[in-house]
Design an enzyme around this catalytic site. Sequence first.
Site, mmCIF file in Angstrom:
data_model
loop_
_atom_site.group_PDB
_atom_site.id
_atom_site.type_symbol
_atom_site.label_atom_id
_atom_site.label_comp_id
_atom_site.label_asym_id
_atom_site.label_seq_id
_atom_site.Cartn_x
_atom_site.Cartn_y
_atom_site.Cartn_z
ATOM 1 C CD GLU A 141 -24.627 -9.511 -62.668
ATOM 2 O OE1 GLU A 141 -25.787 -9.840 -62.363
ATOM 3 O OE2 GLU A 141 -24.265 -8.324 -62.780
ATOM 4 C CE1 TYR A 172 -25.043 -6.905 -56.004
ATOM 5 C CE2 TYR A 172 -25.096 -9.232 -55.426
ATOM 6 C CZ TYR A 172 -24.962 -8.246 -56.372
ATOM 7 O OH TYR A 172 -24.747 -8.578 -57.690
ATOM 8 C CB SER A 199 -31.901 -1.159 -63.905
ATOM 9 O OG SER A 199 -31.497 -2.429 -63.414
ATOM 10 C CG ASN A 250 -31.756 -10.150 -62.179
ATOM 11 O OD1 ASN A 250 -31.357 -11.188 -61.639
ATOM 12 N ND2 ASN A 250 -30.942 -9.136 -62.437
ATOM 13 C CD GLU A 259 -28.705 -3.673 -56.526
ATOM 14 O OE1 GLU A 259 -29.395 -3.607 -57.563
ATOM 15 O OE2 GLU A 259 -27.878 -4.584 -56.317
ATOM 16 C CE LYS A 260 -32.947 -6.093 -58.721
ATOM 17 N NZ LYS A 260 -31.476 -6.298 -58.736
#
Length: 366
Positions: A141, A172, A199, A250, A259-260
């Site tokens: 994160e 990722y 999300s 984010n 993963e975006k």
Amino acid sequence: MMLAPINRNRLKIFSLLLFLFVLSFIWHHESITTGVSKNLQNLICKENSTQNATVNKSSIPAEKDVQDTVVLIWKWPWGYQSPLHTCPDYGIFGCKLTVNRSLYSVANAVLIHHADIMYDKKSLPQDPKPHFQYWIWFNLEPPRIISNLKMLDNLFNMTMTFRRDSDIYEPYGWMEPLKKRGQNFTIPNKSKLVSWVVSKWYSGAPRIAYYEELKKHINIDVYGAKHKKLSMNDFYNTISQYKFYLAFENSVYKDYITEKLWSNAFGSWAVPVVLGTSRKNYERFVPGDAFIHVDDFSSPKELAAYLLELDKDEEKYRKYFNWRLQYRVMLNRGLSYAYCNVCKIVRESPVYHVIHSVEKWFLEDV
């Protein structure tokens, strides 16, 4: 003087007996010598055979003779349990992965996931650390999602994050060159323009603020939190209908590309429009003509105008897929592989060191 005939006969008999005696002695002596030689030769051959067998055995140690490297997973990351016996499937042997804390004193490494311990220092191991043991700080994160890094001072020995300069690099996704240049590709039919799956809706976050301005100039279909529902089963079939996908992170942070981009955009064959770290940072991992960066435009309005232009220019739009002739996208192989990779790297890392401040290292580029 002439001998009597009887004496001559006796002499002949005596000579014959003497000859047979000598011949018998010689034969017996050679038999003994030959027998000793053969026995000695057999012993030498047997010894050599045993030595050779020992040498061959030691040069290729049996797998069961290799001392296992023990990796203790202190807590299941996010509570997600995964198989712990799959290392041979990845070609990694001699590893014992465990969640059994009674093995703490013999563990070569303890993997500690930050999100699961960050609110309570007492949730870290409390027993003295063995001198040979590595504590590994595991975190996927960005800084805005985690806290309490100060309490990690002088405790950890290795880092395991999405940052390339981590001791154990856990991205990722990544791009891998094709062995042979691709011949052609087919872009799925596109009937819609821009989509975004989100999300977590952090009010005031840079991506939310940018979206609020961008939607004034172009239509955007939003799925997820507070918007349209979209199941994982329908994800790729739905998103692949769009020409563009908003791969908005984010957080704006070094090497934080999730993963975006890798899965959501590239996996659905939508051209990613990225917001996150700088273009320069993205281009360390992705070809520059594989994505559109919001920083390339002076405003969301200008970006919207460019996307509408590409919508009308098929040839120009198609150029954003040319990278697929040379590369393929690889996705993170999951926690089971990550644990095995920890074992492999710990085994190859003989130099012991301590990270005086995880906080300083992780926040240095914020």
